[in-house]
Design an enzyme around this catalytic site. Sequence first.
Site, short mmCIF file in Angstrom:
data_model
loop_
_atom_site.label_atom_id
_atom_site.label_comp_id
_atom_site.label_asym_id
_atom_site.label_seq_id
_atom_site.Cartn_x
_atom_site.Cartn_y
_atom_site.Cartn_z
N HIS A 2 0.81 -1.23 0.00
CA HIS A 2 0.00 0.00 0.00
C HIS A 2 0.84 1.27 0.00
O HIS A 2 0.48 2.27 0.61
CB HIS A 2 -0.94 0.00 1.20
CG HIS A 2 -1.98 -1.07 1.16
ND1 HIS A 2 -2.52 -1.54 -0.01
CD2 HIS A 2 -2.59 -1.75 2.18
CE1 HIS A 2 -3.43 -2.47 0.28
NE2 HIS A 2 -3.48 -2.63 1.58
N HIS B 40 -9.58 1.78 1.03
CA HIS B 40 -9.56 0.55 1.83
C HIS B 40 -10.66 0.59 2.89
O HIS B 40 -10.39 0.51 4.09
CB HIS B 40 -8.18 0.39 2.48
CG HIS B 40 -7.81 -1.02 2.79
ND1 HIS B 40 -8.71 -1.95 3.30
CD2 HIS B 40 -6.62 -1.67 2.67
CE1 HIS B 40 -8.08 -3.10 3.48
NE2 HIS B 40 -6.82 -2.96 3.10
N GLU C 151 -11.44 -3.78 -2.26
CA GLU C 151 -10.48 -2.77 -2.73
C GLU C 151 -10.37 -2.87 -4.25
O GLU C 151 -9.69 -3.74 -4.78
CB GLU C 151 -9.12 -3.01 -2.07
CG GLU C 151 -9.16 -3.07 -0.56
CD GLU C 151 -7.97 -3.83 0.00
OE1 GLU C 151 -6.82 -3.38 -0.24
OE2 GLU C 151 -8.18 -4.87 0.64
#
Length: 364
Positions: free
Chosen positions: A117, A188, A327
């Site tokens: 991420h 998210h 996601e």
Amino acid sequence: MTKTEETKRLSGLKQSDFQTTIDGKTTDLYTLRNAQGCEIDVTNYGGAVVSIMMPDRNGNFANIIQSFDNIDALIHSPEPYLSTLIGRYGNRIAKGRFRLNGKDYQVGINNGENSLHGSDSAFNKRVWDATQISERALVLKYVSPYGEGGFTGELNVWVAYTLTDDNELIIKYQATTNKKTILNLTHHGFFSLSGIANPTPDVHNLTCEINADFFLPINEHSIPTGEILKVANTPFDFRTPKLVGKDIDADNEQLRIGAGYDHCFVLNKREEGELSFAARINEPTTGRTMEVYTTEPGMQLYTHNWADGFQGQHGATFPHRSAICFECQHFPDSPNRHYFPSVVIEPEREYTQKTIYKFGVDKG
């Protein structure tokens, strides 16, 4: 907003509890409202959605997304990506390495031997410039400098949140760069359709449908093996609606690696970039539903497998598997898999993405 006005939020959140200064930039809380009486609260710290107030079949409102009730708790969250924006690169890059234009790049490592991420210099920890353009819409902007997190190119990013009168949360993304680079943005959201509580119920009883004939298996480091496998005759087959908990603890190597579902599904598309149906969930006790639509080729299904019961908003606690995440994104480790859809963007081409979370009620 006055303190009197603050008490009118369905979530019970206070704007002042989200106001602080970080590196000279001010954080704040913004509230979106629609004609149905629904509300969504967003902070410009990491673009975190801190509440989504939606009714159940009896008209009772509850917050259906996991987060916190103050900025300090959000900053120090045990789950750093809890309902935040993700960038520059959503999901994992193997060993944080990739090659672009004949040059090798090394980005931050923060997930075993991988970059996850965007690593520790990521968008979930940045204070975005915010403009609330109407009661229903908020625009966030962030300029990611050249070299941030090890990524090349200066990146200008805009993210717009809109709450429609059809109870849709629409998230639109745009980005431009001054140099060829890679980009994979997502949000998210940790959704708990039953409503957050102490403890928040697990998601095993959710009925889930995913519009995908294929998924990406992963190795022991949660990196795609490179295969693209059919979901048929596996625990990953959600083409026909089934309970999330039906197969989540099946005797399956992929589920053992992820400690549950933590896999990217290859969404069925007629053409690249089309806005199409990705997933739907139904919570039987409250009747709440959520549909997901996206322009992205993939969607990571994650079932909050590592939550340990940490405390969130208004005393709610978030145990193991108490949320489900959809996601919408490009595939993990795409820079190292050139047959995956490309994540490369160039100065002459604007990056765009659109994802919709549509909330409803099944009257039963």
